[in-house]
Design a protein around this motif. Structure first.
Motif, short mmCIF file in Angstrom:
data_model
loop_
_atom_site.label_atom_id
_atom_site.label_comp_id
_atom_site.label_asym_id
_atom_site.label_seq_id
_atom_site.Cartn_x
_atom_site.Cartn_y
_atom_site.Cartn_z
N HIS A 292 -12.22 -4.83 -4.26
CA HIS A 292 -12.39 -3.60 -3.49
C HIS A 292 -11.82 -2.40 -4.24
O HIS A 292 -11.00 -2.54 -5.14
CB HIS A 292 -11.72 -3.72 -2.11
N ARG B 191 -11.51 5.08 3.42
CA ARG B 191 -11.28 3.67 3.69
C ARG B 191 -11.69 2.84 2.48
O ARG B 191 -12.51 3.27 1.66
CB ARG B 191 -12.06 3.21 4.93
N ALA B 192 -11.15 1.64 2.39
CA ALA B 192 -11.45 0.78 1.26
C ALA B 192 -12.94 0.41 1.23
O ALA B 192 -13.56 0.19 2.27
CB ALA B 192 -10.60 -0.49 1.32
N TYR C 90 2.35 2.89 -2.28
CA TYR C 90 1.31 3.66 -2.94
C TYR C 90 1.78 5.10 -3.14
O TYR C 90 2.43 5.68 -2.27
CB TYR C 90 0.02 3.64 -2.12
N ASP D 153 -9.63 0.94 -3.30
CA ASP D 153 -8.81 1.48 -2.23
C ASP D 153 -9.34 2.84 -1.77
O ASP D 153 -10.14 3.47 -2.46
CB ASP D 153 -7.37 1.65 -2.72
N TYR D 154 -8.86 3.27 -0.61
CA TYR D 154 -9.22 4.61 -0.17
C TYR D 154 -8.85 5.59 -1.28
O TYR D 154 -7.88 5.39 -2.02
CB TYR D 154 -8.54 4.98 1.14
N ASN D 155 -9.62 6.65 -1.41
CA ASN D 155 -9.37 7.62 -2.48
C ASN D 155 -8.62 8.84 -1.96
O ASN D 155 -7.76 9.39 -2.66
CB ASN D 155 -10.69 8.06 -3.11
N GLY E 138 -1.38 1.59 4.53
CA GLY E 138 -1.94 0.46 3.80
C GLY E 138 -0.91 -0.36 3.06
O GLY E 138 -1.23 -1.40 2.49
N ASN F 198 -0.68 2.34 -7.44
CA ASN F 198 -0.28 1.24 -6.57
C ASN F 198 0.86 0.47 -7.23
O ASN F 198 0.79 0.17 -8.43
CB ASN F 198 -1.43 0.25 -6.35
N ARG G 142 -5.02 9.01 -3.58
CA ARG G 142 -4.22 7.84 -3.91
C ARG G 142 -4.35 7.58 -5.40
O ARG G 142 -5.46 7.47 -5.92
CB ARG G 142 -4.71 6.63 -3.11
N TYR H 159 -15.32 -2.49 -0.10
CA TYR H 159 -15.30 -3.87 -0.57
C TYR H 159 -16.60 -4.22 -1.28
O TYR H 159 -17.62 -3.52 -1.16
CB TYR H 159 -15.08 -4.82 0.61
N THR I 199 -5.38 3.68 -9.46
CA THR I 199 -6.52 3.35 -8.59
C THR I 199 -7.69 4.32 -8.75
O THR I 199 -8.66 4.22 -8.00
CB THR I 199 -6.09 3.35 -7.11
#
Length: 262
Positions: free
Chosen positions: A119, A223-224, A209, A121-123, A104, A135, A132, A226, A183
């Motif tokens: 959004h 996955r993110a 990240y 972000d993926y966790n 990403g 950032n 994650r 949104y 995040t």
């Protein structure tokens, strides 16, 4: 290479900032290096870039180390090094790990019309299983004017709907400015204003990240996720796209909208 003093000066800002922990660092890398980094970005039409074009996001990106020119490669190598990751871990008080795959991350470019809806972000990293956590985004567009838009937006979270509630802060894009944020606090972020330079500029950024050990019971989001913008709310097609874009199996089919396919 890095403005360590400014990072350390802003640790309390990071911890106390709303709507979630973050800091803004100007002059993040040495000016000579920043100049070379922006010059190494490819043309927005370069065939090696991956293009996202749908109602939720319009940008081009690349995370292939083999395609990075020397200075960009060296910076990413440094930002993923034991030295820098250990420094960041100690400074923030969080045990962090690098993501050498730049999942990403890498180069991000937004042309006119560029957008990125709020959004999360993926966790959980889809391959490493780590969470994650931090950032780091470095903006590298020279001669960027406020009227060009592309501001970095930070939204508060509505705990009842699990959607962004209010745009709490906007960070103007400035050359060699970095934003570092956590995040894991329902950290809704994105572009609060669409990019519109009249063909004069491209919004350029580098993203890295950092990961941590996931706490027990951590939300699994590969996955993110949104959210709709104000003009998209109550649109069933947008809500359907949001769900499919967040799906761990179906997301790849929805980067490019049907209307934009050639």
């Amino acid at each position: 290479m890095i403005n360590f003093a400014e990072i350390e000066n802003r640790v309390m800002e990071f911890r106390n900032s709303l709507p979630f922990p973050h800091m803004v660092i100007d002059g993040f890398v040495e000016k000579k290096l920043a100049d070379s980094l922006t010059d190494e970005f490819p043309n927005i039409g370069d065939s090696s870039l991956y293009n996202y074009s749908n109602p939720l996001e319009k940008k081009s990106a690349l995370n292939d180390w083999n395609k990075f020119p020397p200075n960009t490669y060296k910076l990413f190598e440094f930002l993923c090094s034991d030295f820098f990751v250990s420094y960041l871990s100690k400074t923030l008080g969080i045990k962090l790990y690098p993501d050498f795959g730049l999942h990403g991350g890498g180069w991000h470019m937004h042309p006119d019309g560029g957008k990125l809806n709020p959004h999360l972000d993926y966790n959980i990293h889809p391959k490493l299983g780590l969470q994650r956590r931090i950032n780091l985004i470095i903006y590298l567009s020279k001669d960027w004017l406020p009227e060009f838009g592309g501001h970095f937006g930070l939204w508060s979270n509505n705990p009842l709907t699990n959607k962004p509630e209010k745009l709490e802060k906007e960070v103007e894009i400035k050359f060699n400015r970095a934003v570092l944020f956590d995040t894991t606090y329902k950290s809704w972020h994105g572009l609060s204003r669409q990019v519109n330079t009249g063909g004069k500029n491209i919004r350029k950024s580098l993203a890295v990240y950092y990961l941590c050990d996931p706490p027990e019971g951590a939300e699994i989001r590969e996955r993110a996720l949104y959210a709709a913008t104000e003009d998209q709310k109550d649109n069933p097609e947008i809500e359907d796209l949001i769900q499919k874009r967040a799906h761990s199996l179906f997301y790849k089919d929805h980067y490019i909208s049907k209307s934009n396919e050639k």
